[in-house]
Design an enzyme around this catalytic site. Structure first.
Site, PDB file in Angstrom:
ATOM      1  CB  CYS A   2      77.304 -23.979 118.945  1.00  0.00           C
ATOM      2  SG  CYS A   2      75.796 -23.065 119.287  1.00  0.00           S
ATOM      3  NE  ARG A  28      80.853 -25.521 114.039  1.00  0.00           N
ATOM      4  CZ  ARG A  28      80.293 -26.617 113.559  1.00  0.00           C
ATOM      5  NH1 ARG A  28      80.894 -27.287 112.597  1.00  0.00           N
ATOM      6  NH2 ARG A  28      79.153 -27.060 114.027  1.00  0.00           N
ATOM      7  CD1 TRP A  77      73.677 -19.675 115.057  1.00  0.00           C
ATOM      8  CD2 TRP A  77      75.278 -18.431 114.180  1.00  0.00           C
ATOM      9  NE1 TRP A  77      73.207 -19.156 113.891  1.00  0.00           N
ATOM     10  CE2 TRP A  77      74.162 -18.386 113.329  1.00  0.00           C
ATOM     11  CE3 TRP A  77      76.434 -17.704 113.812  1.00  0.00           C
ATOM     12  CZ2 TRP A  77      74.140 -17.673 112.144  1.00  0.00           C
ATOM     13  CZ3 TRP A  77      76.408 -16.984 112.629  1.00  0.00           C
ATOM     14  CH2 TRP A  77      75.277 -16.976 111.810  1.00  0.00           C
ATOM     15  CG  ASN A 103      75.938 -27.292 117.669  1.00  0.00           C
ATOM     16  OD1 ASN A 103      75.014 -26.538 117.381  1.00  0.00           O
ATOM     17  ND2 ASN A 103      76.762 -27.810 116.774  1.00  0.00           N
ATOM     18  N   GLY A 104      72.740 -27.034 119.266  1.00  0.00           N
ATOM     19  CA  GLY A 104      71.441 -27.548 118.817  1.00  0.00           C
ATOM     20  C   GLY A 104      70.318 -26.814 119.513  1.00  0.00           C
ATOM     21  CD  GLU A 487      68.752 -18.038  94.011  1.00  0.00           C
ATOM     22  OE1 GLU A 487      68.542 -16.840  93.855  1.00  0.00           O
ATOM     23  OE2 GLU A 487      69.737 -18.462  94.653  1.00  0.00           O
ATOM     24  CE  LYS A 491      73.135 -18.374  93.953  1.00  0.00           C
ATOM     25  NZ  LYS A 491      72.326 -17.770  94.969  1.00  0.00           N
ATOM     26  CD  GLU A 494      75.620 -15.158  93.567  1.00  0.00           C
ATOM     27  OE1 GLU A 494      76.062 -14.257  94.283  1.00  0.00           O
ATOM     28  OE2 GLU A 494      74.585 -15.780  93.830  1.00  0.00           O
ATOM     29  CG  HIS A 510      56.156 -11.739  73.806  1.00  0.00           C
ATOM     30  ND1 HIS A 510      55.146 -11.393  72.944  1.00  0.00           N
ATOM     31  CD2 HIS A 510      55.678 -12.755  74.550  1.00  0.00           C
ATOM     32  CE1 HIS A 510      54.083 -12.145  73.175  1.00  0.00           C
ATOM     33  NE2 HIS A 510      54.391 -12.998  74.146  1.00  0.00           N
ATOM     34  CE  LYS A 610      76.608 -15.492 102.727  1.00  0.00           C
ATOM     35  NZ  LYS A 610      75.901 -16.205 101.644  1.00  0.00           N
TER      36      LYS A 610
HETATM   37  O1  M6R Z   1      71.748 -11.187 103.483  1.00  0.00           O
HETATM   38  P1  M6R Z   1      70.628 -10.985 102.525  1.00  0.00           P
HETATM   39  O2  M6R Z   1      69.771 -12.183 102.344  1.00  0.00           O
HETATM   40  O3  M6R Z   1      69.819  -9.771 102.830  1.00  0.00           O
HETATM   41  O4  M6R Z   1      71.345 -10.713 101.134  1.00  0.00           O
HETATM   42  C1  M6R Z   1      70.609 -10.391  99.996  1.00  0.00           C
HETATM   43  C2  M6R Z   1      71.460 -10.541  98.767  1.00  0.00           C
HETATM   44  O5  M6R Z   1      72.575  -9.689  98.821  1.00  0.00           O
HETATM   45  C3  M6R Z   1      71.951 -11.969  98.580  1.00  0.00           C
HETATM   46  O6  M6R Z   1      70.880 -12.867  98.556  1.00  0.00           O
HETATM   47  C4  M6R Z   1      72.739 -12.122  97.274  1.00  0.00           C
HETATM   48  O7  M6R Z   1      71.904 -11.920  96.183  1.00  0.00           O
HETATM   49  C5  M6R Z   1      73.416 -13.491  97.244  1.00  0.00           C
HETATM   50  N1  M6R Z   1      74.834 -13.345  97.218  1.00  0.00           N
HETATM   51  C6  M6R Z   1      73.077 -14.288  96.061  1.00  0.00           C
HETATM   52  O8  M6R Z   1      73.676 -15.527  96.072  1.00  0.00           O
END
Ligand code: M6R
Length: 615
Positions: A2, A28, A77, A103-104, A487, A491, A494, A510, A610
């Site tokens: 919020c 936000r 939110w 907010n909270g 993961e 990171k 990307e 292998h 996103k």
């Molecule tokens: O909104 P979601 O968690 O469903 O999104 C899934 C993926 O698109 C998301 O985690 C993507 O891999 C990220 N950008 C990675 O950092």
């Protein structure tokens, strides 16, 4: 997350001013907005609220746009109660003479609401926040009409997180404000003062700021600010001069949202845990409707998600199999419905998504439902499609994540997964109370441990710079560390655009080992006690081929040091199953700083969105 803004002072059109300030907090994220003004002339309290964007509220302002007086405004939110005009803030007491924004989360709102209903209070929303307005009214009646005492008394009864601002007809030139766990700042002016949940909102008017700390209570009038604790003990906070520009201020002073969000993670973990752990350190999910008998009846658990959320799911699979001894399958959502999945009414399908809108994940949820599974969504965005369509929802409360590269949402998904696994084990009586409590103690220590790793941020930035010249990266791990490696590789690729692959460390020989040569960097996660010695051998294989090896190890594990690898990052230890929360932090920082060294568009990497709402 919020947004809060407020104003006390003599300016004309103060409603307009406060809404303009609120626009600076739009980053936000929010789903509704509202404003309350105590008119300078009549002292009447007027409240206006609208679902949707601030534009909807502005379109409905009419004469209020020109109003002058003390103003509080809010972007909501949704947490408790769906996005709607009625659930938007401000909320009022029964008389309409007190209005407040918050907010909270007020954790004990249900018991307070029951008491207030019994006292005859009438509620108009589904929110936890409205309880506070009625609670102040109740205290006011009992104490003979002393507003400050009533606000203090109400806050003393509330548990949870809050940044709260209260105005009233009785004291038209005063805002009472308090905070615990949610942010709140005061902008200091001449003959006027401003309030906001973040500094950018006040920067157009003042650069003099007081940042409130947990437990602070403020009485704000045009002439000054009095700071005390909620109990009334005087306190002082140093004034701070803002020297950043507005864009930097939105990012909390960090150059990118990704870095800010990495640093948000201690708080994120607290927010995901909040309300889900009892005083006796047992797990509770007040939001779950699923009867325990049904929860225990599932023969299989299927976890479905995409990208980072899928990697969180991999940790969930290992944890559940370890804890529950039940078969757990984790599937990439884009494949799920084409794999003719084995799912029936005895299946619990756990769907993980930050946005709650990912097309493949949503389709997988629908497929699981059609096949008769019970669906439980772990989602960050309240009211999103996946949250609405799933049988059960557990929100992660990570707040808005702006950087395309997910960091704090991932960590919040891990915490939610751990809590669900422990909850099932607890309900099944698979674990003694003491064992659950011991796990919970370790979960509660994670925010402090993450903060401790973040103190190494500068050293990791140093380490990252030369690595930016690597031709490619491998990320290796075993057991839980393998999920972390996946993961970590995602990171890095990307945000830096450097090719990176993750392997279960034992797989290197292998095939992929053929690619290791000078210029190739290999990040080795060695945080799993039982697999530590095996990782040492894998690291040696890399070093023997002249790859650059960076090890992530637990403090106290001395097997990997400057003699055996090029660099070592030491992180605090916890239960091996929780190590992913800690091990990913240095990897996030490495990815960020490598990308920064290469001058990448970190928050919005090329070709990525996103929220992936197409198949
Ligand atoms: O909104 P979601 O968690 O469903 O999104 C899934 C993926 O698109 C998301 O985690 C993507 O891999 C990220 N950008 C990675 O950092």
């Amino acid at each position: 997350m919020c947004g809060i803004t407020g104003y006390v002072g003599g300016r004309e059109k103060s409603v307009r001013l406060v809404l303009d300030n609120l626009k600076k907090l739009e980053y936000r994220g929010y789903d509704s907005a509202g404003v309350a003004v105590v008119a300078a002339d009549t002292h009447d309290v007027t409240v206006l609220k609208r679902q949707g964007k601030l534009g909807n509220l502005e379109a409905a302002l009419d004469g209020l746009g020109a109003a002058r007086g003390t103003v509080i405004a809010h972007t909501r939110w949704a947490t408790h109660g769906r996005p709607s005009d009625g659930n938007a803030h401000p909320h009022c007491d029964c008389t309409g003479r007190i209005a407040l924004i918050h907010n909270g989360i007020i954790e004990n709102y249900l018991s307070l609401k029951e008491r207030l209903l019994a006292e005859g209070h009438v509620f108009h929303s589904d929110t936890d926040t409205e309880v506070l307005a009625h609670l102040i009214e109740s205290h006011l009646k009992r104490n003979g009409g002393k507003m400050e005492m009533a606000v203090r008394g109400a806050l003393a009864e509330v548990t949870g997180a809050y940044a709260v601002c209260v105005v009233s007809e009785q004291e038209p030139e005063t805002i009472y404000a308090a905070k615990t766990a949610s942010p709140l700042i005061i902008g200091l002016g001449e003959g006027e003062n401003f309030l906001a949940s973040d500094i950018p909102a006040v920067m157009g008017h003042t650069r003099r700021v007081l940042v409130l700390e947990d437990g602070d209570f403020a009485r704000i009038t045009p002439d000054g600010v009095t700071l005390t604790t909620v109990a009334g003990e005087p306190i002082t906070r140093d004034e701070f001069a803002v020297t950043w520009d507005v864009r930097t201020a939105e990012k909390g002073g960090y150059p990118h949202f990704m870095l800010k969000e990495i640093h948000d993670q201690p708080q994120t973990i607290r927010d995901t845990l909040r309300g889900r752990v009892t005083e006796g350190n047992q797990i509770t999910f007040p939001e779950l409707k699923l009867p325990t008998a049904k929860l225990l009846d599932f023969h299989r658990i299927v976890i479905v998600a995409c990208g980072t959320a899928y990697h969180a799911g991999m940790v969930g699979k290992s944890f559940y199999e370890h804890l529950l001894r039940r078969p757990v399958e984790v599937q990439v959502a884009s494949e799920f419905r084409y794999n003719d999945p084995i799912v029936d009414q005895h299946t619990l399908a756990i769907i993980i998504s930050q946005s709650g809108e990912t097309a493949d994940t949503l389709a997988a949820l629908r497929e699981a439902k059609v096949k008769g599974a019970t669906t439980l969504a772990i989602v960050n965005v309240v009211g999103s499609s996946i949250a609405r369509e799933a049988d059960e929802v557990i929100y992660t409360y990570a707040g808005l994540e702006i950087s395309v590269a997910s960091t704090k949402a991932y960590v919040s998904q891990l915490i939610a997964l751990y809590l669900i696994g422990l909850y099932i084990a607890q309900q099944e009586n698979k674990l003694d109370r003491e064992v659950v409590a011991a796990y919970v103690e370790q979960l509660k220590a994670l925010p402090r441990q993450v903060a401790q790793i973040l103190t190494q941020a500068d050293a990791i930035a140093e380490l990252a710079r030369p690595l930016a010249h690597s031709s490619s990266f491998f990320f290796l791990g075993r057991g839980f560390d393998y999920a972390v490696a996946l993961e970590a590789a995602l990171k890095l690729k990307e945000v830096s655009y450097i090719h990176a692959e993750a392997y279960a460390a034992g797989e290197m020989k292998h095939g992929p080992l053929a690619l290791v040569e000078p210029g190739v960097s290999v990040v080795c996660f060695a945080t799993q006690s039982a697999l530590y010695d095996k990782m040492l051998s894998n690291v040696k294989e890399v070093k023997a081929r002249d790859g650059a090896a960076i090890a992530v190890v637990k403090e106290g594990d001395e097997g990997l040091d400057a003699r055996s690898v090029d660099s070592v990052i030491r992180i605090p230890g916890t239960h091996d199953t929780f190590m992913p929360v800690l091990a990913i932090i240095p990897a996030q920082l490495l990815a960020y700083h490598i990308a920064a060294a290469l001058g990448r568009e970190i928050d919005q990497p090329r070709n990525l969105a996103k929220s992936v709402t197409v198949e």
